[in-house]
Design a protein around this motif. Structure first.
Motif, mmCIF file in Angstrom:
data_model
loop_
_atom_site.group_PDB
_atom_site.id
_atom_site.type_symbol
_atom_site.label_atom_id
_atom_site.label_comp_id
_atom_site.label_asym_id
_atom_site.label_seq_id
_atom_site.Cartn_x
_atom_site.Cartn_y
_atom_site.Cartn_z
ATOM 1 N N HIS A 99 0.819 -1.210 0.000
ATOM 2 C CA HIS A 99 0.000 0.000 0.000
ATOM 3 C C HIS A 99 0.852 1.259 0.000
ATOM 4 C CE1 HIS A 99 -3.736 -2.130 1.781
ATOM 5 N NE2 HIS A 99 -3.028 -2.902 1.011
ATOM 6 N N VAL A 100 2.016 1.216 -0.621
ATOM 7 C CA VAL A 100 2.828 2.424 -0.694
ATOM 8 C C VAL A 100 2.251 3.302 -1.796
ATOM 9 C CG1 VAL A 100 5.119 3.364 -1.064
ATOM 10 C CG2 VAL A 100 4.856 1.123 -0.012
ATOM 11 N N PRO A 101 1.795 4.492 -1.453
ATOM 12 C CA PRO A 101 1.193 5.337 -2.483
ATOM 13 C C PRO A 101 2.260 6.009 -3.336
ATOM 14 C CG PRO A 101 1.025 6.402 -0.353
ATOM 15 C CD PRO A 101 1.758 5.118 -0.126
ATOM 16 N N GLY A 102 2.938 5.241 -4.162
ATOM 17 C CA GLY A 102 3.978 5.788 -5.026
ATOM 18 C C GLY A 102 3.464 5.953 -6.439
ATOM 19 N N ILE A 103 4.367 6.317 -7.359
ATOM 20 C CA ILE A 103 3.884 6.549 -8.723
ATOM 21 C C ILE A 103 3.563 5.237 -9.431
ATOM 22 C CG2 ILE A 103 4.850 8.837 -9.094
ATOM 23 C CD1 ILE A 103 7.151 7.567 -10.517
ATOM 24 N N GLY A 104 4.173 4.133 -8.988
ATOM 25 C CA GLY A 104 3.837 2.840 -9.571
ATOM 26 C C GLY A 104 2.387 2.490 -9.297
ATOM 27 N N ALA A 105 1.991 2.669 -8.035
ATOM 28 C CA ALA A 105 0.599 2.397 -7.672
ATOM 29 C C ALA A 105 -0.324 3.344 -8.432
ATOM 30 C CB ALA A 105 0.410 2.563 -6.167
ATOM 31 N N LEU A 106 0.133 4.580 -8.602
ATOM 32 C CA LEU A 106 -0.669 5.552 -9.352
ATOM 33 C C LEU A 106 -0.902 5.069 -10.778
ATOM 34 C CD1 LEU A 106 -1.934 8.427 -9.401
ATOM 35 C CD2 LEU A 106 0.258 9.264 -10.210
ATOM 36 N N LEU A 107 0.174 4.521 -11.378
ATOM 37 C CA LEU A 107 0.067 4.037 -12.755
ATOM 38 C C LEU A 107 -0.937 2.889 -12.839
ATOM 39 C CD1 LEU A 107 1.241 4.081 -15.691
ATOM 40 C CD2 LEU A 107 2.661 2.200 -14.953
ATOM 41 N N VAL A 108 -0.789 1.913 -11.932
ATOM 42 C CA VAL A 108 -1.688 0.760 -11.976
ATOM 43 C C VAL A 108 -3.137 1.206 -11.793
ATOM 44 C CG1 VAL A 108 -2.308 -1.379 -10.821
ATOM 45 C CG2 VAL A 108 0.079 -0.840 -11.210
ATOM 46 N N ASP A 109 -3.365 2.079 -10.826
ATOM 47 C CA ASP A 109 -4.729 2.570 -10.603
ATOM 48 C C ASP A 109 -5.255 3.287 -11.847
ATOM 49 O OD1 ASP A 109 -4.481 1.606 -8.107
ATOM 50 O OD2 ASP A 109 -4.225 3.550 -7.111
ATOM 51 N N SER A 110 -4.397 4.116 -12.439
ATOM 52 C CA SER A 110 -4.862 4.909 -13.576
ATOM 53 C C SER A 110 -5.129 4.038 -14.791
ATOM 54 C CB SER A 110 -3.828 5.977 -13.940
ATOM 55 O OG SER A 110 -3.472 6.701 -12.799
ATOM 56 N N ILE A 111 -4.323 2.985 -14.962
ATOM 57 C CA ILE A 111 -4.595 2.062 -16.054
ATOM 58 C C ILE A 111 -5.943 1.407 -15.822
ATOM 59 C CG2 ILE A 111 -3.925 -0.147 -17.080
ATOM 60 C CD1 ILE A 111 -1.052 0.679 -16.820
ATOM 61 N N GLY A 112 -6.174 1.003 -14.574
ATOM 62 C CA GLY A 112 -7.437 0.345 -14.247
ATOM 63 C C GLY A 112 -8.630 1.228 -14.507
ATOM 64 N N THR A 113 -8.485 2.524 -14.285
ATOM 65 C CA THR A 113 -9.633 3.406 -14.460
ATOM 66 C C THR A 113 -9.598 4.120 -15.800
ATOM 67 O OG1 THR A 113 -8.418 5.152 -13.316
ATOM 68 C CG2 THR A 113 -9.929 3.845 -12.004
ATOM 69 N N GLY A 114 -8.581 3.828 -16.627
ATOM 70 C CA GLY A 114 -8.505 4.461 -17.940
ATOM 71 C C GLY A 114 -8.252 5.958 -17.863
ATOM 72 N N ASP A 115 -7.497 6.379 -16.840
ATOM 73 C CA ASP A 115 -7.222 7.799 -16.658
ATOM 74 C C ASP A 115 -6.015 8.180 -17.536
ATOM 75 O OD1 ASP A 115 -7.113 10.356 -15.738
ATOM 76 O OD2 ASP A 115 -7.227 9.825 -13.620
ATOM 77 N N THR A 116 -6.273 8.348 -18.833
ATOM 78 C CA THR A 116 -5.189 8.506 -19.798
ATOM 79 C C THR A 116 -4.180 9.612 -19.477
ATOM 80 O OG1 THR A 116 -6.911 7.898 -21.339
ATOM 81 C CG2 THR A 116 -4.765 8.413 -22.263
ATOM 82 N N PRO A 117 -4.602 10.809 -19.056
ATOM 83 C CA PRO A 117 -3.580 11.839 -18.798
ATOM 84 C C PRO A 117 -2.567 11.397 -17.741
ATOM 85 C CG PRO A 117 -5.770 12.795 -18.750
ATOM 86 C CD PRO A 117 -5.956 11.321 -18.851
ATOM 87 N N VAL A 118 -3.039 10.706 -16.717
ATOM 88 C CA VAL A 118 -2.126 10.257 -15.670
ATOM 89 C C VAL A 118 -1.219 9.153 -16.213
ATOM 90 C CG1 VAL A 118 -1.953 9.375 -13.332
ATOM 91 C CG2 VAL A 118 -3.860 10.839 -13.946
ATOM 92 N N VAL A 119 -1.800 8.199 -16.942
ATOM 93 C CA VAL A 119 -0.994 7.117 -17.508
ATOM 94 C C VAL A 119 0.123 7.692 -18.361
ATOM 95 C CG1 VAL A 119 -1.011 5.142 -19.072
ATOM 96 C CG2 VAL A 119 -2.893 5.462 -17.476
ATOM 97 N N ALA A 120 -0.244 8.620 -19.253
ATOM 98 C CA ALA A 120 0.750 9.189 -20.146
ATOM 99 C C ALA A 120 1.840 9.906 -19.359
ATOM 100 C CB ALA A 120 0.069 10.163 -21.114
#
Lengths: 594, 319, 310
Positions: free
Chosen positions: B267-288
């Motif tokens: 549960h480390v809120p790092g950028i890796g977790a951010l990427l996985v979450d954003s991929i899951g939700t299709g949050d393209t600006p964050v993924v990019a």
């Protein structure tokens, strides 16, 4: 990672907009020690004073990303904003409204709901203040309607706007909600998870086009017990007490933290085993794991198991999904080659072992229990005798006999056929380990009965997309499985899911909710009566009749009624919980104490 | 040498532009609609969805969107997240320190463990110690990190109740107890990541040492009567370090990648977790944006590796 | 130049010895069979590969037989590896899963090594190609592997599974994506070896006696540059198997009804306390295969190292 992007406040579902809570489809078990909702409610009434408690730690393994309930992308956002932004009324576990911003609940009896179910007059509590100290008025609520129901706002709660004519402030303390048509569920707008009232002053710059880039969404001003201190989207929300909260003795906890991330399994461990967390959301862990975890001698948690109308169901296709039909595929005017024969549907239902699924995958009551009703709550509307129906009894031999007597004879490969039509079914659902295991169990028994079963699983994001041919609404398969649920008054849910008018097709852009394309005039007649009947006892009777028609006719095969909205876990020390199947898990957080 | 570094720096810029273009093209041309999460909600009418597309500028052709995005990004503006409506750079800045702390310490740990282990293993080739180290190294990268992470959680969090597996990103280190709390929450992700990388680095160090040990200059050094430790450290190690340093530098971005999984488990809120979450939700600006950050890191460390190569190996001539 | 002559005459001298001449690879095999660990690795790997190839044909249980009465049972005669939560036989699932996992590992590494060696050799040998090829390598190296892997799998999984089926589609995609994103370290290693080797005297000597470029690359430089590639390849096989399981862990791998070793580990991780046998066997399989492949790699390196001959 099955993160359903649009799994929302699932307890309450829109008129015909179908809400498939599907995505949270993992099994969860519940401890035998789990308190019933009413027991938990009675243990409430903390005598404590405001802020006497320390920090309340809550874990949502799907992290909160926004604090505006109308822009929520999941239950998590609805729940996290609920501490700040409140509706006119909340729903308790019986599906009955409880006043929040309202002074009293409008009913036909007290004259605040018109006899034709069209006009609802809400009296608001006097003297309410926003957390910034400015007065709260009916004008704010009327503005919220403008914001929420502007199509350009694209609010995730805009299903609540369907059929609403207007919401106007009659005076600072009176709000009038008018429906275009008769609306038996007259609490549709403004109540529960999707009814949060925004502050006009803060949000007037965020209506329509501007809603997608609105800083207020990260730090909204509300009337609730808490306000945001610090919010890191996708990670953690820290709350402090709202100094202007109406009840001087509440809330008990000085600060609240909603932490996000990880998975359900880790959340279960944090609540039940290590006790790091006071409240864990949606512990959808395999029953065989959660059960011993929650029942262990040193377990630190209770699993909250309350039931609404969330039912995991099998939908049978009445239209023909044969690809050779081209554009006519699965259109309502086509006929399924064998499911149009009621004997085949009955046989399929008889060969369905919902008990094994409930026991093995849902922990026999921990995350769900077997059910042969589609309307499973509120109590008064639940049909009593469906469990005696032959289609509700698991009996593979009876299923074989049903088919045999109807002329479906087994071929050399064990698959039954009649007149060159083979009982070959494609069975689609979302990618989800519990669902795939359910498919495995069903396939085994259906194959025995003489069906040939091809299993398919589609990612949830595709399955619930209107535009996808793999989607639940196109339904280019023979059987599909997902969860859906209705409002405390199921009229619009039933008409939207099984009414002839609601059959989904290319003509309505696959927007309607009757995915199975079932059509039965007897059923529609009952729904028509429900639209005008004001006597509650008669309404209950009608709902039960409608339920029984669907079950006996095998319009649908209910499997499991699932804990709603989510099977949460709470520290044993936490008091004052009143989990409701119809509202946010955190709806009465002001009453919680330790 | 100086000119070489400047030239490499200048080359890095078109590389980054090329990467950003490739990535944006992939995202734009993918068969999945970046707005599929809106489409997934049957309650949002098609007109409203069109409106969202327009408001977000998604109705323009993608090359135009790309140019806009790149120019904005060059000025530090990564756009606005679809999901949280907050600026993407805010999201990233909130999370980057957590990742840097966990990943950085883990990598230092792995280098500190791996270098001596690899050297000893190579020098004592086929001795018992070599077999022990090699077997441990194999074991280290034969188990998936999510599995070792879970075992650690079971032992230290659930059985002994010593450590927490919920990373608190709000914890501020200002005194000894808070530093201990920070250590307690970071030690498991660091251990999991660090040991996995140490295992791989140990193998590479050993292999590189073995390349050099039988070479003539080593024999010469020995025959000059130099002590074993001097030969190993100032001769063999120096030459063996050339590929190892390259691998260490090249490995840094891979470690960030590895952190994606570790961040999920702990549960480390790092950028890796951010990427996985954003991929899951299709949050393209964050993924990019996150993928671009990984790319920048990668380019920088590649550059660093090349420079190390040039400094350490005088035989390689750069013109 | 003098050293070159010494090396040349040295190799002539070896050939002139009474022992019958052996080819490079025959020589390597001879050295390899002297390495007990490498041989043990080879036998183990052969055994496992044969088992996963033919085991499912012989073993009476299938991967999908559900038996609730036998759920979460430990190893027994009937179920040598025990059963999972639905009472499915784990040996059957491990055997089947091995096919997929080993196939993913080997295919992905073969593709990426071939690609990487080719590009690295050309870049390191032909000065003109060095710059463009290395820019390409840099570009790929600058692509963040795991993040991009996730993005690609997420974006293209549905389309691929729809066009060529769920299992084959995911297989092609995972192998393809792993290969495309993993050839660069090999290319750099090979190029680095080529850069320093092509200036060595024996290469110049070979050029002096009129050897063609192809001959110099394949006969003289490549064998000398192979050992780092072999280390990378062996680690790569394990890495590819692990990448597959990582994708499963993040929900982007094979569909749940396809038991790969990674998937089995992932499914079982929550049962660690109650049914340790479940994660144990797939975990052991990954471990043993990676170990075996590495020992084979080590043995091969020694065998192929020209300096360690005789």
């Amino acid at each position: 990672m099955e993160i359903p992007t649009w799994q929302r406040a699932s307890a309450i579902v829109g008129t015909f907009g179908i809400l498939l809570t599907a995505a949270c489809g993992s099994a969860t078990p519940a401890a035998s020690s789990a308190p019933s909702a009413s027991a938990a409610a009675s243990s409430a009434a903390p005598k404590a004073q405001r802020g006497a408690g320390g920090d309340l730690k809550i874990l949502y393994w799907q992290a909160v990303t926004i604090l505006n309930p109308h822009q929520a992308t999941g239950t998590k956002d609805n729940d996290a904003s609920r501490l700040i932004i409140e509706p006119l009324a909340a729903f308790d576990n019986d599906g009955k409204p409880v006043p929040v911003l309202a002074a009293e609940i409008p009913t036909v009896a007290n004259g605040e709901v018109s006899k034709d179910f069209k006009t609802v007059t809400w009296k608001l509590k006097p003297g309410l203040k926003w957390s910034d100290g400015t007065p709260f008025t009916a004008d704010d609520a009327a503005f919220t309607y403008t914001y929420q129901c502007d199509p350009k706002t694209a609010a995730s709660t805009d299903d609540r706007c369907d059929g609403v004519q207007s919401v106007t402030a009659k005076d600072p303390n009176t709000l009038v909600v008018t429906y275009k048509d008769t609306q038996p569920f007259f609490y549709q707008w403004g109540v529960g998870t999707e009814g949060g009232v925004l502050q006009k002053a803060q949000y007037s710059a965020c209506v329509g086009d501007k809603a997608k880039n609105c800083p207020a969404d990260l730090k909204p001003i509300g009337t609730g017990p808490y306000m945001v201190q610090d919010f890191k989207p996708g990670d953690v929300v820290d709350y402090v007490i709202n100094p202007n909260y109406r009840d001087p003795n509440k809330p008990f906890f000085k600060t609240v933290q909603i932490k996000g991330g990880g998975d359900a399994n880790a959340a279960a461990r944090a609540v039940c085993q290590t006790g790091d967390i006071d409240y864990g959301w949606n512990l959808q862990v395999e029953a065989t794991i959660l059960k011993p975890m929650a029942a262990a001698a040193d377990s630190k948690c209770n699993i909250l198991t309350q039931y609404g109308t969330s039912v995991e169901r099998l939908v049978v296709n009445f239209a023909n999904p044969d690809p050779s039909l081209g554009a006519k595929r699965s259109e309502p005017d086509t006929k399924h080659p064998f499911f149009s024969d009621s004997h085949v549907r009955r046989a399929l239902a008889m060969a369905t072992d919902r008990k094994a699924i409930a026991d093995q995958l849902y922990g026999a009551g921990l995350a769900g229990k077997d059910s042969c009703n589609i309307i499973t709550a509120p109590e008064a509307m639940v049909a009593k005798d469906s469990s005696g129906f032959d289609v509700c009894k698991f009996d593979v031999n009876a299923a074989m006999k049903e088919l045999q007597d109807d002329g479906w004879v087994a071929g050399p490969d064990g698959v039954r056929a009649k007149g060159g039509v083979k009982l070959a079914i494609t069975f689609n659902t979302t990618v989800n380990s519990v669902r795939q295991k359910t498919q495995d169990i069903l396939k085994q028994d259906w194959t025995k009965a003489g069906f040939q079963v091809t299993l398919k699983s589609t990612p949830a994001s595709t399955f619930f997309t209107n535009t996808s041919p793999e989607g639940a609404n196109h339904f280019f398969a023979d059987v599909e499985m997902y969860t859906n649920s209705g409002d405390p008054d199921p009229t619009s849910y039933m008409s939207g899911s099984w009414g002839c008018d609601a059959r989904t097709s290319s003509a309505n852009n696959w927007q309607k909710g009757n995915y199975g394309r079932y059509c039965n005039p007897d059923f529609d007649k009952i729904i028509a009566q429900l639209r005008t009947e004001t006597d509650q006892n008669k309404r209950d009777q009608l709902v039960q009749q409608a339920n029984d028609i669907l079950i006996k006719d095998v319009a649908i095969i209910p499997l499991i009624t699932r804990v709603a909205p989510t099977p949460d876990g709470a520290s044993k020390q936490l008091k004052g919980l009143a989990p409701s199947a119809w509202d946010s898990s955190l709806w009465n957080i002001a009453d919680w104490s330790k | 040498m100086g000119r070489y570094i400047v030239r490499r720096l200048l080359i890095a810029i078109p590389t980054l532009i090329a990467i950003s273009f490739v990535m944006y093209a992939i995202l734009a041309l993918a068969p999945i609609d970046p707005l599929s999460q809106f489409g997934a909600d049957p309650r949002i009418p098609p007109e409203a969805r069109e409106h969202i597309r327009h408001a977000l500028g998604l109705d323009q052709p993608w090359p135009i969107r790309y140019v806009k995005w790149v120019t904005a990004m060059a000025q530090g503006d990564f756009g606005v997240s679809f999901m949280s409506h907050s600026s993407v750079s805010d999201l990233i800045w909130q999370r980057l320190p957590n990742t840097l702390w966990v990943v950085g310490v883990a990598y230092i740990v792995s280098v500190v463990v791996a270098l001596p282990a690899g050297v000893i293993s190579a020098v004592r080739r086929n001795a018992a110690l070599d077999h022990v180290i090699s077997t441990l190294a194999y074991a280290g990268f034969s188990f998936p990190t999510f599995f070792t992470g879970l075992v650690l959680i079971l032992i230290f969090s659930i059985h002994f109740h010593w450590l927490t597996f919920l990373y608190d990103s709000n914890l501020q280190v200002h005194d000894i107890p808070s530093f201990i709390a920070e250590l307690k929450q970071a030690i498991m992700p660091i251990a999991v990541l660090g040991l996995f990388d140490a295992a791989i680095l140990t193998r590479y160090t050993r292999a590189s040492m073995l390349e050099n040990l039988p070479l003539d200059y080593v024999r010469t050094a020995h025959s000059k009567g130099l002590r074993e430790s001097v030969v190993v450290i100032s001769h063999v190690l120096r030459n063996s370090l050339i590929p190892v340093v390259t691998l260490i530098a090249l490995g840094v971005p891979a470690v960030f990648g590895g952190a994606i999984v570790t961040e999920q488990i702990f549960h480390v809120p790092g950028i890796g977790a951010l990427l996985v979450d954003s991929i899951g939700t299709g949050d393209t600006p964050v993924v990019a944006a996150v993928v671009m950050i990984f790319a920048v890191l990668q380019v920088l460390f590649n550059l660093f590796a090349d420079v190390c190569y040039a400094v350490l190996d005088p035989r390689i001539k750069y013109s | 130049m003098t050293t070159a002559q010494v090396e040349l005459s040295g190799s002539i001298a070896v050939d002139a010895l009474s022992r019958p001449a052996r080819s490079l690879w025959g020589d390597a095999w001879y050295t390899f069979t002297r390495d007990k660990l490498a041989l043990a690795g080879l036998f183990t790997l052969t055994f496992i590969v044969l088992a996963v190839l033919f085991g499912p044909l012989i073993w009476p249980h299938t991967i999908s037989d559900i038996d609730f009465k036998a759920s979460l049972q430990g190893p027994s005669l009937d179920h040598p590896m025990g059963t999972d939560d639905l009472g499915r036989d784990l040996l059957a699932r491990v055997l089947y899963g091995g096919r997929v996992s080993i196939a993913v590992g080997i295919t992905a590494v073969l593709v990426s090594i071939t690609l990487g060696t080719a590009i690295g050799a050309f870049a390191g040998y032909f000065s003109k190609l060095d710059n463009p090829l290395m820019r390409l390598t840099d570009l790929f190296l600058s692509l963040p592997v795991l993040p991009l892997l996730l993005v690609l799998v997420y974006l293209f999984r549905d389309t691929l599974t729809r066009t060529i089926g769920p299992v084959v589609g995911i297989f092609v995609m995972i192998v393809g994506v792993i290969s495309i994103l993993n050839w660069m370290p090999v290319a750099r290693l090979v190029r680095a070896s080529f850069l320093s080797l092509r200036q060595r005297e024996f290469v110049e000597a070979a050029r002096c006696v009129g050897s063609s470029d192809a001959r110099i690359i394949f006969r003289h430089i490549l064998p000398n540059a192979l050992s780092p590639v072999l280390v990378a390849a062996t680690i790569g096989v394990g890495g590819a198997i692990l990448t597959e399981s990582t994708l499963s862990f993040l929900g982007l791998g094979f569909p749940p009804d396809t038991p790969t070793w990674g998937r089995l580990l992932y499914d079982s991780q929550q049962y660690l306390e109650f049914a340790p046998h479940w994660p144990l066997f797939p975990g052991l399989c990954i471990f043993v295969v990676v170990l075996a492949v590495n020992y084979i790699g080590d043995g091969l390196r020694d065998a192929l190292d020209p300096r360690r001959k005789i």
